[in-house]
Design a protein around this motif. Structure first.
Motif, short mmCIF file in Angstrom:
data_model
loop_
_atom_site.label_atom_id
_atom_site.label_comp_id
_atom_site.label_asym_id
_atom_site.label_seq_id
_atom_site.Cartn_x
_atom_site.Cartn_y
_atom_site.Cartn_z
N LEU A 1 0.54 -1.24 0.37
CA LEU A 1 -0.10 -0.09 -0.34
C LEU A 1 1.29 0.89 0.11
CD1 LEU A 1 -3.18 1.29 -0.06
CD2 LEU A 1 -2.51 0.98 2.28
N GLN B 1 -1.03 -0.99 -4.56
CA GLN B 1 -2.73 0.17 -4.82
C GLN B 1 -2.12 1.50 -3.51
OE1 GLN B 1 -6.08 -1.67 -2.46
NE2 GLN B 1 -6.35 -3.42 -3.18
N ASN C 1 -7.50 2.39 -4.89
CA ASN C 1 -7.71 1.68 -3.68
C ASN C 1 -9.06 0.45 -4.00
OD1 ASN C 1 -9.23 2.11 -1.72
ND2 ASN C 1 -7.57 3.52 -1.69
N PRO D 1 -1.88 -5.53 3.69
CA PRO D 1 -1.05 -5.44 2.90
C PRO D 1 0.24 -5.65 3.96
CG PRO D 1 -1.81 -3.04 3.75
CD PRO D 1 -2.78 -3.89 4.44
#
Length: 403
Positions: free
Chosen positions: A4, A35, A48, A92
């Motif tokens: 992330l 993302q 995301n 994540p």
């Protein structure tokens, strides 16, 4: 691996945005899930799966937005709630922080660790330091009103920011910056980050002045994307490309241009000093360029000048000039001396020293053989590609996971 990437802006806006888009795209090509989390904006180009973002903060807004501004730049309950949604949806392995102070706020670090504890899943937090924010509230290591290079906030003496009105020359905004810095310094918030990536040794040294960060720092120079460019033939001009502003040393460069009226200069960029530049007959302003057109004018220049008078981190323009086979005369500020091999691929001069810069310009302009030697030497330099850089990132991620 699930990564992330966090950055306040998720649309093209500057160097940190170019960085996150490039590494994100490359990591995906290498088979990893990526993302992004940041502010919502009409220009947003990444995001995301949960479609969870903080509201866009306009520091020049009016009404209720302006009243809430002092509170939201220090701590954001909204950011904690929004990133929690993403954490629960994406799960994540790594959260890679970039520019997030003020708009997103360090409050998200607490939410990441809270979620980690709740789900009993190790999450590594990595931060790439694009500026000096964690040791300097105005992030520049400069007093804007005077242009003085400064590190008076060292050791947590953040009151210097308010004293010198370092943020937008405003007492109120500087006070808010001081309070934000003092709060997270006293709470040891940044100690919760596992690894801090510094794009220069200079950056590592400055961040390392905080003993809470010292053991977490690692220098990883910026990457250059794309193939080397070699001009078919050099042309007779000296190039400056970048922002036309005081802190970039353009005012000093203009004085040199005025003294060397017989030498043609090419300026590429935009900025507040654009009108001043138009008054010089030996300067041609070609405006903002990118892509192959920018590569061409860099590659065809006899040499470039990087006259910055602020503590630069790892400026792409210094790297690009040499990468495209063009020597550079650069100010010896920040991490710049780490990028130029003085007397081999270019020359260094003392930032802000007009006469010294003029001497360097005349030295390379009048000695064509030396300039050509520097040009050949540029081919000896190498910088990481985005793929090589991401391979190093992945090793850092993996090492944190093992620990």
């Amino acid at each position: 691996m699930r990564i992330l990437i966090v950055n306040k802006f998720l649309f093209p806006n500057g160097g940190s945005e170019t960085y996150i888009f490039k590494i994100g795209s490359q990591l995906q090509k290498m088979g990893h899930e990526v993302q992004y989390f940041g502010m919502e904006h009409e220009g947003r180009i990444v995001g995301n799966h949960a479609e969870s973002y903080t509201s866009n903060m306009d520091f020049h807004g009016k009404g209720i937005q302006k009243l809430l501004y002092p509170f939201r730049i220090i701590y954001s309950g909204e950011a904690r709630k929004k990133i929690r949604v993403v954490l629960e949806d994406f799960k994540p392995d790594v959260v890679h922080l970039n520019n997030f102070n003020f708009q997103i706020t360090p409050s998200i670090i607490y939410e990441i660790r809270k979620w980690e504890k709740a789900v009993k899943k190790k999450v590594s937090i990595v931060y790439t330091a694009h500026d000096y924010q964690w040791v300097c509230p105005n992030h520049l290591l400069t007093i804007p009103a005077t242009g003085e290079l400064c590190f008076r906030c060292a050791g947590g003496k953040y009151g210097e920011c308010t004293k010198n009105k370092c943020i937008h020359n405003s007492t109120l905004r500087s006070l808010l910056g001081t309070l934000e810095a003092k709060l997270y310094h006293s709470l040891h918030t940044y100690q919760m980050v596992d690894k801090i990536i510094c794009p220069s040794k200079f950056m590592e040294e400055k961040l390392g002045s905080n003993p809470l960060l010292a053991g977490k720092l690692e220098t990883l120079y910026n990457f250059l994307d794309g193939e080397k460019y070699k001009a078919a033939k050099k042309k007779d001009y000296i190039l400056y490309f970048g922002r036309f502003s005081e802190e970039k040393g353009v005012r000093t460069l203009l004085k040199v241009c005025n003294d060397l009226k017989e030498i043609p200069f090419l300026f590429a960029g935009t900025g507040p000093l654009e009108e001043d530049i138009s008054h010089y007959k030996n300067i041609t302003n070609v405006g903002f360029l990118k892509g192959n057109e920018l590569k061409r004018i860099i590659g065809e220049a006899r040499f470039t000048i990087f006259p910055s008078e602020c503590n630069e981190n790892c400026p792409f323009s210094v790297m690009e000039s040499q990468w495209y086979g063009t020597p550079v005369i650069a100010a010896d500020v920040g991490g710049v001396p780490e990028l130029v091999r003085n007397g081999y691929t270019g020359e260094l001069f003392t930032a802000g020293k007009e006469e010294e810069l003029k001497e360097k310009v005349l030295k390379l302009w009048e000695n064509r053989e030396l300039c050509e030697e520097y040009t050949r030497n540029c081919s000896d330099l190498s910088f990481d590609s985005v793929e090589a850089y991401c391979n190093k990132l992945l090793k850092i991620y993996a090492g944190l996971d093992e620990n």
